[in-house]
Design a protein around this motif. Structure first.
Motif, PDB file in Angstrom:
ATOM      1  N   GLU A 232       6.260  24.761  11.634  1.00  0.00           N
ATOM      2  CA  GLU A 232       5.862  26.121  12.022  1.00  0.00           C
ATOM      3  C   GLU A 232       4.538  26.504  11.357  1.00  0.00           C
ATOM      4  O   GLU A 232       3.665  27.107  11.984  1.00  0.00           O
ATOM      5  CB  GLU A 232       6.943  27.112  11.617  1.00  0.00           C
ATOM      6  N   ALA A 233       4.397  26.152  10.090  1.00  0.00           N
ATOM      7  CA  ALA A 233       3.198  26.518   9.346  1.00  0.00           C
ATOM      8  C   ALA A 233       1.960  25.788   9.850  1.00  0.00           C
ATOM      9  O   ALA A 233       0.843  26.298   9.759  1.00  0.00           O
ATOM     10  CB  ALA A 233       3.399  26.229   7.859  1.00  0.00           C
TER      11      ALA A 233
ATOM     12  N   CYS B 253       9.622  25.084   1.159  1.00  0.00           N
ATOM     13  CA  CYS B 253       9.942  26.148   2.128  1.00  0.00           C
ATOM     14  C   CYS B 253       9.447  27.503   1.635  1.00  0.00           C
ATOM     15  O   CYS B 253       8.854  28.279   2.396  1.00  0.00           O
ATOM     16  CB  CYS B 253      11.453  26.215   2.366  1.00  0.00           C
TER      17      CYS B 253
ATOM     18  N   GLU C 270      15.401  21.765   7.329  1.00  0.00           N
ATOM     19  CA  GLU C 270      14.805  23.098   7.167  1.00  0.00           C
ATOM     20  C   GLU C 270      13.340  23.006   6.750  1.00  0.00           C
ATOM     21  O   GLU C 270      12.482  23.709   7.277  1.00  0.00           O
ATOM     22  CB  GLU C 270      15.575  23.897   6.108  1.00  0.00           C
TER      23      GLU C 270
ATOM     24  N   THR D 124       6.378  30.067   3.506  1.00  0.00           N
ATOM     25  CA  THR D 124       6.930  31.200   4.254  1.00  0.00           C
ATOM     26  C   THR D 124       6.526  32.512   3.573  1.00  0.00           C
ATOM     27  O   THR D 124       5.923  32.512   2.514  1.00  0.00           O
ATOM     28  CB  THR D 124       8.470  31.102   4.338  1.00  0.00           C
ATOM     29  N   LYS D 125       6.885  33.614   4.203  1.00  0.00           N
ATOM     30  CA  LYS D 125       6.510  34.931   3.680  1.00  0.00           C
ATOM     31  C   LYS D 125       7.685  35.896   3.777  1.00  0.00           C
ATOM     32  O   LYS D 125       8.642  35.683   4.519  1.00  0.00           O
ATOM     33  CB  LYS D 125       5.329  35.512   4.485  1.00  0.00           C
TER      34      LYS D 125
ATOM     35  N   VAL E 149      12.041  35.803   4.549  1.00  0.00           N
ATOM     36  CA  VAL E 149      12.396  34.384   4.611  1.00  0.00           C
ATOM     37  C   VAL E 149      12.093  33.719   3.272  1.00  0.00           C
ATOM     38  O   VAL E 149      12.896  32.942   2.740  1.00  0.00           O
ATOM     39  CB  VAL E 149      11.617  33.667   5.745  1.00  0.00           C
ATOM     40  N   GLN E 150      10.944  34.042   2.702  1.00  0.00           N
ATOM     41  CA  GLN E 150      10.555  33.497   1.407  1.00  0.00           C
ATOM     42  C   GLN E 150      11.523  33.949   0.313  1.00  0.00           C
ATOM     43  O   GLN E 150      11.905  33.165  -0.562  1.00  0.00           O
ATOM     44  CB  GLN E 150       9.127  33.938   1.063  1.00  0.00           C
TER      45      GLN E 150
ATOM     46  N   ARG F 248      10.006  24.361   8.704  1.00  0.00           N
ATOM     47  CA  ARG F 248       9.058  25.319   8.106  1.00  0.00           C
ATOM     48  C   ARG F 248       7.643  24.762   8.073  1.00  0.00           C
ATOM     49  O   ARG F 248       6.671  25.480   8.341  1.00  0.00           O
ATOM     50  CB  ARG F 248       9.517  25.699   6.695  1.00  0.00           C
TER      51      ARG F 248
ATOM     52  N   TYR G  89      14.629  31.854   0.346  1.00  0.00           N
ATOM     53  CA  TYR G  89      14.446  30.552  -0.296  1.00  0.00           C
ATOM     54  C   TYR G  89      14.340  30.693  -1.810  1.00  0.00           C
ATOM     55  O   TYR G  89      14.800  29.819  -2.550  1.00  0.00           O
ATOM     56  CB  TYR G  89      13.212  29.845   0.272  1.00  0.00           C
TER      57      TYR G  89
END
Length: 272
Positions: free
Chosen positions: A223-224, A177, A216, A181-182, A185-186, A220, A189
């Motif tokens: 989405e990516a 995750c 989750e 993500t960036k 959100v990153q 992710r 995690y």
């Protein structure tokens, strides 16, 4: 004796500082302005044309894939590399570090992880391109999951970690995750990863549910890869799948190499 211990502590701290600088660089990376202003609107336009059910289909495919791999597929993944050889390699390097602690010996740990990353990125790129060119978008997800976990497993062995425990499965899921993500959100995690890692040393109960973590992680990854998998389902144009797989593996393995080395070094500090 005290002077020797102080030198070792200083050396480990120096190594940790270096790893944490890399970690901060990854965690503080902002979205490139050009991408935000020019590419993102195009991406949003493409997303608006993607069937609404595709993300749900992707999420379910990833979720099922992770559950199957964790329950039945670890042994199959282990057939793709020599686990015992990697464990022995780590033991030798760790022995050298404990008997002669210096930067050179500690950095030897990185070589196995680097070799793993290069090989798995190449395989995932070829696999994604071939399947994409044939117009196969969704069926390659179990293969991609296998490649992601294979990469992480081999990196974890390079730093002496057992990936078969429930705690480590949880750690791996949230590391994926964090890798895809960036920004805020990153960061969230990353905080979860730190909590899991500290708990590992203290041997407390799991702070999060593995089933929830699988959901989750599936969201992710979906989405990516949403646009890439949509395009990958179109023959010829689908070769973008190889690039997509390469980038996913690259981002996740970069995070994994940083996190596992950091944990190894923190373990050395706690041994002092």
């Amino acid at each position: 004796m005290e002077n020797n211990q102080a030198k070792k502590y200083k050396l480990i701290k120096k190594q940790l500082d270096k790893v944490e600088k890399k970690e901060n660089k990854v965690l503080s990376k902002k979205e490139i302005k050009f991408i935000k202003n020019k590419v993102s609107p195009i991406q949003e336009k493409i997303e608006s044309k993607i069937p609404a059910k595709l993300q749900q289909t992707l999420e379910k495919a990833f979720e099922t894939g992770f559950k199957v791999v964790f329950e039945k597929g670890v042994g199959l993944i282990e057939k793709t590399y020599k686990k015992e050889s990697k464990l022995q390699d780590f033991d030798v390097k760790h022995y050298m570090i404990m008997n002669q602690m210096n930067h050179k010996n500690i950095n030897e740990l990185d070589k196995g992880a680097a070799k793993t990353v290069r090989g798995n990125q190449f395989i995932s790129t070829v696999e994604g391109s071939l399947l994409g060119a044939l117009g196969i978008g969704i069926p390659d997800i179990p293969i991609l999951i296998g490649m992601i976990l294979k990469s992480i497993y081999e990196i974890s062995l390079s730093y002496g970690f057992d990936y078969t425990t429930d705690r480590e499965k949880l750690y791996i899921l949230y590391m994926i995750c964090a890798g895809v993500t960036k920004e805020d959100v990153q960061e969230d995690y990353n905080r979860k990863l730190e909590r899991i890692a500290v708990g590992n040393r203290m041997a407390d109960t799991l702070p999060y549910s593995i089933d929830n973590a699988i959901k989750e992680t599936s969201t992710r990854l979906a989405e990516a890869m949403l646009i890439a998998k949509f395009i990958q389902g179109i023959p010829i144009v689908g070769v973008v799948g190889g690039v997509s797989n390469f980038n996913i593996i690259k981002d996740i393995t970069k995070m994994a190499r940083i996190k596992y080395k950091k944990r190894y070094l923190e373990g050395l500090l706690h041994e002092k």
